[in-house]
Enzyme design. Structure first.
Site, mmCIF file in Angstrom:
data_model
loop_
_atom_site.group_PDB
_atom_site.id
_atom_site.type_symbol
_atom_site.label_atom_id
_atom_site.label_comp_id
_atom_site.label_asym_id
_atom_site.label_seq_id
_atom_site.Cartn_x
_atom_site.Cartn_y
_atom_site.Cartn_z
ATOM 1 N N CYS A 79 -49.271 11.720 6.437
ATOM 2 C CA CYS A 79 -48.115 12.227 5.690
ATOM 3 C C CYS A 79 -46.884 11.905 6.537
ATOM 4 C CB CYS A 79 -48.234 13.741 5.458
ATOM 5 S SG CYS A 79 -49.577 14.151 4.326
ATOM 6 N N CYS A 109 -45.714 14.463 9.328
ATOM 7 C CA CYS A 109 -46.685 15.230 10.114
ATOM 8 C C CYS A 109 -47.045 14.533 11.430
ATOM 9 C CB CYS A 109 -47.948 15.457 9.280
ATOM 10 S SG CYS A 109 -49.199 16.397 10.173
ATOM 11 N N CYS A 142 -46.356 24.456 12.251
ATOM 12 C CA CYS A 142 -46.878 23.496 11.257
ATOM 13 C C CYS A 142 -46.439 22.083 11.594
ATOM 14 C CB CYS A 142 -46.296 23.791 9.882
ATOM 15 S SG CYS A 142 -46.921 25.256 9.136
ATOM 16 N N CYS A 190 -55.371 29.649 13.154
ATOM 17 C CA CYS A 190 -55.185 28.390 12.428
ATOM 18 C C CYS A 190 -56.074 27.356 13.119
ATOM 19 C CB CYS A 190 -53.703 28.014 12.514
ATOM 20 S SG CYS A 190 -53.318 26.400 11.866
ATOM 21 N N CYS A 228 -56.169 12.732 11.831
ATOM 22 C CA CYS A 228 -56.207 12.819 10.359
ATOM 23 C C CYS A 228 -55.917 11.431 9.824
ATOM 24 C CB CYS A 228 -55.142 13.797 9.875
ATOM 25 S SG CYS A 228 -55.107 14.015 8.082
ATOM 26 N N GLU A 242 -56.323 21.186 18.937
ATOM 27 C CA GLU A 242 -55.520 22.386 19.185
ATOM 28 C C GLU A 242 -55.757 23.439 18.103
ATOM 29 O OE1 GLU A 242 -51.828 20.656 21.759
ATOM 30 O OE2 GLU A 242 -51.512 20.779 19.612
HETATM 31 N N1 SAH Z 1 -54.296 18.431 6.096
HETATM 32 C C1 SAH Z 1 -54.007 19.728 5.560
HETATM 33 C C2 SAH Z 1 -53.568 20.715 6.630
HETATM 34 C C3 SAH Z 1 -52.229 20.339 7.226
HETATM 35 S S1 SAH Z 1 -51.284 21.475 8.137
HETATM 36 C C4 SAH Z 1 -52.938 19.601 4.503
HETATM 37 O O1 SAH Z 1 -52.306 18.552 4.399
HETATM 38 O O2 SAH Z 1 -52.734 20.544 3.745
HETATM 39 C C5 SAH Z 1 -50.622 22.662 7.074
HETATM 40 C C6 SAH Z 1 -49.260 22.366 6.432
HETATM 41 O O3 SAH Z 1 -48.258 21.976 7.367
HETATM 42 C C7 SAH Z 1 -49.370 21.257 5.399
HETATM 43 O O4 SAH Z 1 -48.799 21.644 4.191
HETATM 44 C C8 SAH Z 1 -48.589 20.162 6.052
HETATM 45 O O5 SAH Z 1 -48.087 19.267 5.118
HETATM 46 C C9 SAH Z 1 -47.505 20.933 6.782
HETATM 47 N N2 SAH Z 1 -46.774 20.123 7.775
HETATM 48 C C10 SAH Z 1 -47.174 18.969 8.333
HETATM 49 N N3 SAH Z 1 -46.213 18.475 9.147
HETATM 50 C C11 SAH Z 1 -45.174 19.340 9.090
HETATM 51 C C12 SAH Z 1 -43.896 19.377 9.727
HETATM 52 N N4 SAH Z 1 -43.485 18.418 10.570
HETATM 53 N N5 SAH Z 1 -43.090 20.418 9.454
HETATM 54 C C13 SAH Z 1 -43.499 21.394 8.629
HETATM 55 N N6 SAH Z 1 -44.701 21.414 8.010
HETATM 56 C C14 SAH Z 1 -45.531 20.396 8.220
#
Ligand code: SAH
Length: 359
Positions: free
Chosen positions: A130, A133, A348, A119, A126, A106
């Site tokens: 985390c 996420c 995000c 974006c 991944c 996406e």
């Molecule tokens: N793998 C990369 C890109 C991730 S997406 C990274 O970790 O930086 C971009 C941002 O969105 C990251 O900071 C990620 O931690 C955040 N993110 C992930 N899940 C989220 C959620 N459920 N709510 C808000 N932000 C989130």
């Protein structure tokens, strides 16, 4: 003869992933047309693909027919089989793309004031998982190629005109896919293509130390956003498992060095999780670890697919509260990221192929 066709045809190169000089050297190596080849064919083909965004080589009107035939035979031109668009009430738009191998990714388009950002995803899934996420839940499937990454941007250029900013904040950890991500940046930045400035490109990462060192050695002027989410290492481990391999203890000195050398302001991303990472000890520790570093802290309200508007408000106000506590202790460059595309699960952390009700 039959064998030759099989070898040549089953591994189709992605034309969109090549720089002008590589297009030309491929023509030199793989055609028997040395006499008719002109060095500017590489540039012209590149312009057709990356500036005109033309997908059909038969339309490359300044390229001889036999070379156009060769391109058509030898290269894959399309990166995706299917594109489903979902438009949000706030003007952002998500596209779900089906790759040639059936995998789905996406991408989100985010217009905001004068900016038109895309974006992009850098991987299918991944590996880092985390805790908050959605993408991490699907695990890691594969890296995207540079061609697949730039085509995500071009889909929106075709629709809305030139894109001003690209953020690698979609699915995947971009610095786990260093080669293809870097190649995609060079393609997007190329003066004969979209010419998107390096300083308008941001890589968001959990902090893959060897890749950040590599970026530094290659003097690439992109912006770095670091997914911090907790300044206390023993706690960060629970939210960001990458901490176990690339600990803050080593990451922070590297980021200070990164700033000294590049003078690019680093952004720290921080998803505020009420009761987990927004206590006074987090405020104190955050102020301490960022002391003297010219950086921004970007607070992100936690997004969850299917969250009620009451829950959203609670998370938003947790961000506001945390921001004021940070400011009281002298951290001034703190902002709250406005979550866009919530109604299309494009905000995000929501990219992970959830079923979409609307549209
Ligand atoms: N793998 C990369 C890109 C991730 S997406 C990274 O970790 O930086 C971009 C941002 O969105 C990251 O900071 C990620 O931690 C955040 N993110 C992930 N899940 C989220 C959620 N459920 N709510 C808000 N932000 C989130």
């Amino acid at each position: 003869m039959g064998e030759k066709i099989i070898r040549g045809e089953d591994i189709k190169k992605e034309l969109l992933g090549l720089l002008p000089e590589e297009i030309f050297s491929t023509l030199l190596e793989e055609t028997c047309l040395e006499e008719t080849l002109r060095p500017f064919y590489g540039d012209n083909i590149f312009r057709w693909l990356h500036l005109q965004l033309e997908k059909d080589p038969m339309e490359f009107s300044d390229i001889p027919k036999n070379i156009r035939d060769f391109l058509l035979r030898k290269f894959s031109i399309f990166q995706f089989n299917r594109a489903q668009f979902f438009l949000s009430k706030d003007g952002s738009e998500k596209v779900r793309l089906t790759c040639l191998d059936g995998n789905e990714i996406e991408t989100v388009y985010l217009p905001y004031r004068g900016r038109r950002s895309v974006c992009v995803s850098s991987q299918v899934g991944c590996k880092w998982r985390c805790s908050f996420c959605y993408t991490g839940k699907m695990g890691f499937k594969r890296n995207l190629t540079a061609a697949e990454i730039v085509e995500q941007v071009y889909l929106f250029v075709r629709k809305y005109g030139p894109i001003t900013h690209v953020v690698y904040m979609g699915m995947g950890e971009p610095l786990d896919n260093y080669e293809q991500v870097l190649r995609s940046i060079k393609l997007l930045n190329h003066p004969k293509g979209q010419n998107i400035g390096m300083r308008r490109i941001t890589i968001s990462t959990v902090g893959i130390i060897p890749s950040i060192e590599r970026l530094l050695s290659e003097q690439i002027q992109v912006n770095l956003a670091i997914s911090l989410h907790n300044p206390i290492p023993e706690e960060r481990e629970c939210q960001v498992p990458a901490e176990k391999i690339y600990p803050l203890k080593k990451l922070l000195p590297l980021l200070r060095r990164y700033y000294r050398i590049t003078h690019r302001q680093i952004t720290f991303e921080y998803v505020v999780l009420p009761g987990i990472n927004d206590a006074n000890r987090h405020v104190r520790s955050l102020v301490k670890i960022l002391y003297g570093l010219d950086c921004k802290v970007n607070l992100i309200p936690y997004n969850m697919v299917g969250m009620s508007s009451k829950e959203r408000k609670r998370h938003k106000s947790a961000c506001t509260h945390f921001m004021s506590k940070l400011r009281q202790l002298g951290l001034n460059k703190v902002t709250i990221r406005s979550s866009r595309g919530l109604d299309i699960s494009g905000a995000c952390g929501q990219l992970g192929l959830v079923p979409i009700a609307s549209n």
